[in-house]
Design a protein around this motif. Sequence first.
Motif, PDB file in Angstrom:
ATOM      1  N   ILE A  89      33.546  27.961   1.275  1.00 36.05           N
ATOM      2  CA  ILE A  89      33.786  28.551   2.514  1.00 36.05           C
ATOM      3  C   ILE A  89      35.308  29.065   2.742  1.00 36.05           C
ATOM      4  CG2 ILE A  89      33.626  27.617   4.584  1.00 36.05           C
ATOM      5  CD1 ILE A  89      31.293  27.437   2.662  1.00 36.05           C
ATOM      6  N   ILE A  90      36.107  29.373   3.218  1.00 30.49           N
ATOM      7  CA  ILE A  90      37.432  29.934   4.034  1.00 30.49           C
ATOM      8  C   ILE A  90      37.275  29.544   5.098  1.00 30.49           C
ATOM      9  CG2 ILE A  90      39.035  31.080   4.252  1.00 30.49           C
ATOM     10  CD1 ILE A  90      37.495  33.055   1.796  1.00 30.49           C
ATOM     11  N   ASP A  91      37.779  28.787   5.711  1.00 30.25           N
ATOM     12  CA  ASP A  91      38.454  28.468   7.618  1.00 30.25           C
ATOM     13  C   ASP A  91      39.439  28.817   7.667  1.00 30.25           C
ATOM     14  OD1 ASP A  91      38.129  27.024   9.478  1.00 30.25           O
ATOM     15  OD2 ASP A  91      39.811  25.393   9.242  1.00 30.25           O
ATOM     16  N   LEU A  92      39.258  29.906   9.122  1.00 34.33           N
ATOM     17  CA  LEU A  92      40.057  30.627   9.195  1.00 34.33           C
ATOM     18  C   LEU A  92      40.769  30.449  10.813  1.00 34.33           C
ATOM     19  CD1 LEU A  92      38.898  34.655   8.719  1.00 34.33           C
ATOM     20  CD2 LEU A  92      41.258  33.145   7.790  1.00 34.33           C
ATOM     21  N   PRO A  93      41.993  30.927  10.810  1.00 34.97           N
ATOM     22  CA  PRO A  93      42.524  30.405  12.781  1.00 34.97           C
ATOM     23  C   PRO A  93      41.612  30.714  13.557  1.00 34.97           C
ATOM     24  CG  PRO A  93      43.980  31.895  11.680  1.00 34.97           C
ATOM     25  CD  PRO A  93      43.112  31.364  10.388  1.00 34.97           C
ATOM     26  N   PRO A  94      41.637  30.674  14.813  1.00 35.49           N
ATOM     27  CA  PRO A  94      40.678  31.465  15.594  1.00 35.49           C
ATOM     28  C   PRO A  94      41.626  32.408  15.807  1.00 35.49           C
ATOM     29  CG  PRO A  94      41.002  29.850  15.987  1.00 35.49           C
ATOM     30  CD  PRO A  94      42.274  29.791  15.547  1.00 35.49           C
ATOM     31  N   GLY A  95      40.647  33.927  16.618  1.00 33.69           N
ATOM     32  CA  GLY A  95      41.105  35.341  16.957  1.00 33.69           C
ATOM     33  C   GLY A  95      41.341  36.197  15.871  1.00 33.69           C
ATOM     34  N   THR A  96      42.079  37.198  16.170  1.00 34.93           N
ATOM     35  CA  THR A  96      41.467  38.510  15.106  1.00 34.93           C
ATOM     36  C   THR A  96      42.841  38.965  14.592  1.00 34.93           C
ATOM     37  OG1 THR A  96      42.011  40.237  16.958  1.00 34.93           O
ATOM     38  CG2 THR A  96      39.925  39.399  16.291  1.00 34.93           C
ATOM     39  N   GLY A  97      43.673  37.917  13.956  1.00 40.46           N
ATOM     40  CA  GLY A  97      44.688  37.789  13.555  1.00 40.46           C
ATOM     41  C   GLY A  97      44.673  38.234  12.134  1.00 40.46           C
ATOM     42  N   ASP A  98      46.304  38.252  11.540  1.00 43.30           N
ATOM     43  CA  ASP A  98      46.582  38.303  10.006  1.00 43.30           C
ATOM     44  C   ASP A  98      46.012  37.990   9.149  1.00 43.30           C
ATOM     45  OD1 ASP A  98      48.687  40.299  10.894  1.00 43.30           O
ATOM     46  OD2 ASP A  98      50.500  38.448  10.525  1.00 43.30           O
ATOM     47  N   ALA A  99      45.819  36.660   9.381  1.00 39.16           N
ATOM     48  CA  ALA A  99      44.703  35.652   8.094  1.00 39.16           C
ATOM     49  C   ALA A  99      43.783  36.325   8.306  1.00 39.16           C
ATOM     50  CB  ALA A  99      44.493  33.858   8.751  1.00 39.16           C
ATOM     51  N   SER A 100      42.868  36.671   9.558  1.00 40.17           N
ATOM     52  CA  SER A 100      41.428  36.808   9.048  1.00 40.17           C
ATOM     53  C   SER A 100      41.203  39.011   8.632  1.00 40.17           C
ATOM     54  CB  SER A 100      40.950  37.633  10.515  1.00 40.17           C
ATOM     55  OG  SER A 100      40.997  35.951  10.964  1.00 40.17           O
ATOM     56  N   LEU A 101      42.239  39.279   8.582  1.00 36.54           N
ATOM     57  CA  LEU A 101      42.523  40.873   8.214  1.00 36.54           C
ATOM     58  C   LEU A 101      43.254  40.301   6.932  1.00 36.54           C
ATOM     59  CD1 LEU A 101      42.326  43.427   8.746  1.00 36.54           C
ATOM     60  CD2 LEU A 101      45.256  43.309   9.227  1.00 36.54           C
ATOM     61  N   SER A 102      43.526  39.375   6.390  1.00 37.55           N
ATOM     62  CA  SER A 102      44.581  39.533   5.076  1.00 37.55           C
ATOM     63  C   SER A 102      43.267  39.314   3.838  1.00 37.55           C
ATOM     64  CB  SER A 102      46.002  38.416   4.627  1.00 37.55           C
ATOM     65  OG  SER A 102      46.476  39.531   5.329  1.00 37.55           O
ATOM     66  N   LEU A 120      31.961  30.891  28.738  1.00 32.26           N
ATOM     67  CA  LEU A 120      32.856  32.675  28.688  1.00 32.26           C
ATOM     68  C   LEU A 120      34.401  33.011  27.802  1.00 32.26           C
ATOM     69  CD1 LEU A 120      32.420  35.032  29.356  1.00 32.26           C
ATOM     70  CD2 LEU A 120      33.013  34.864  31.621  1.00 32.26           C
ATOM     71  N   VAL A 121      35.086  31.761  27.990  1.00 36.23           N
ATOM     72  CA  VAL A 121      36.496  32.434  27.867  1.00 36.23           C
ATOM     73  C   VAL A 121      36.489  32.236  25.950  1.00 36.23           C
ATOM     74  CG1 VAL A 121      37.659  31.783  29.449  1.00 36.23           C
ATOM     75  CG2 VAL A 121      37.281  30.003  27.934  1.00 36.23           C
ATOM     76  N   SER A 122      35.142  30.913  25.616  1.00 29.65           N
ATOM     77  CA  SER A 122      35.725  31.310  24.171  1.00 29.65           C
ATOM     78  C   SER A 122      34.709  32.265  23.868  1.00 29.65           C
ATOM     79  CB  SER A 122      34.857  29.469  23.671  1.00 29.65           C
ATOM     80  OG  SER A 122      34.690  29.027  22.729  1.00 29.65           O
ATOM     81  N   LEU A 123      33.610  32.730  24.323  1.00 32.56           N
ATOM     82  CA  LEU A 123      32.511  33.770  23.739  1.00 32.56           C
ATOM     83  C   LEU A 123      33.329  35.133  23.831  1.00 32.56           C
ATOM     84  CD1 LEU A 123      29.414  32.590  26.469  1.00 32.56           C
ATOM     85  CD2 LEU A 123      29.829  32.831  23.541  1.00 32.56           C
ATOM     86  N   GLU A 124      34.225  34.785  24.916  1.00 28.27           N
ATOM     87  CA  GLU A 124      35.205  36.452  24.764  1.00 28.27           C
ATOM     88  C   GLU A 124      35.686  36.676  23.297  1.00 28.27           C
ATOM     89  OE1 GLU A 124      37.915  36.105  28.117  1.00 28.27           O
ATOM     90  OE2 GLU A 124      35.639  37.475  29.334  1.00 28.27           O
ATOM     91  N   ASP A 125      36.760  35.521  23.040  1.00 29.73           N
ATOM     92  CA  ASP A 125      37.280  35.498  21.828  1.00 29.73           C
ATOM     93  C   ASP A 125      36.104  35.854  20.377  1.00 29.73           C
ATOM     94  OD1 ASP A 125      39.410  34.887  22.711  1.00 29.73           O
ATOM     95  OD2 ASP A 125      39.451  32.937  22.901  1.00 29.73           O
ATOM     96  N   ALA A 126      35.273  35.013  20.565  1.00 24.94           N
ATOM     97  CA  ALA A 126      34.162  34.572  19.450  1.00 24.94           C
ATOM     98  C   ALA A 126      34.133  35.902  18.998  1.00 24.94           C
ATOM     99  CB  ALA A 126      32.940  33.578  20.026  1.00 24.94           C
ATOM    100  N   ASN A 127      33.098  37.173  20.628  1.00 25.57           N
ATOM    101  CA  ASN A 127      32.932  38.342  20.482  1.00 25.57           C
ATOM    102  C   ASN A 127      33.914  39.126  19.639  1.00 25.57           C
ATOM    103  OD1 ASN A 127      30.778  40.413  20.615  1.00 25.57           O
ATOM    104  ND2 ASN A 127      31.975  40.917  22.881  1.00 25.57           N
ATOM    105  N   ARG A 128      34.855  38.757  19.919  1.00 31.26           N
ATOM    106  CA  ARG A 128      36.070  40.045  19.087  1.00 31.26           C
ATOM    107  C   ARG A 128      36.326  39.634  17.646  1.00 31.26           C
ATOM    108  NH1 ARG A 128      39.177  37.646  24.053  1.00 31.26           N
ATOM    109  NH2 ARG A 128      39.809  39.164  26.026  1.00 31.26           N
TER     110      ARG A 128
END
Length: 238
Positions: A89-102, A120-128
């Motif tokens: 299991i890999i725990d990532l930070p929120p968002g679509t930053g370098d960690a997820s892409l790497s 809604l604000v959390s759903l928007e981030d999750a959707n991205r």
Amino acid sequence: LALEQSGARVGLMDADIYGPNVPTMLGVDKIPPPQGQRLIPAQAYGIKMISMGLLVKPGQPLIWRGPMLNSAIRQFLSDVEWGELDYLIIDLPPGTGDASLSLAQALPLSGAVIVTLPQLVSLEDANRGLNMFRTLEVPILGIIENMSYLDLPDGTRMDIFGSGGGEQLAQATQTDFLGKIPIDQNVRIGGDSGKPILVSHPDSPVANALREIAQKLAAQISVAALSGKNELPINIVE
């Protein structure tokens, strides 16, 4: 932890390099001595775990640019003696930053799990985050709605962050909805004290919800394995 309690061999990699809090949540403050060039993961509650929080002084900020973060994530994958695992299991930070892409570029993944709050604000981030992994051709295993509601002593239920957001996102994105996790102060207490709620209050509604979600994920991974796909890390995005 729910997967481990079901009999699986589980590793947990804290890929939130800038905010590594998994050691605090599991009550771990150091790792075993390295063996040659190999890092030996810490162990807690039967889980093997590695985190940048175990490799730097408490409170020390990591002022790193993307290439250094990418190197750290790759080292956690290649230089840690994980041994035989059923799940990493890999725990990532929120968002679509370098960690997820790497991570997505470093190895093929069994899938990503998207964690959101109902608002809604959390759903928007999750959707991205969800769309990012789809763009990278990482399967989406499902959506979890955290802090869904609060059950009050008089039997009523308070939707502090709204209601139904996770299910709506799952429907809109044609993704499985894995379950709701209610609000419980014992989750916070367990995270601060290093004793997770699955250990401290194993019969609580939160613990039951986590076990049900773990069972659904295990079933999905098993189906993927039987269809010819390898069992590889599950990626957690919140």
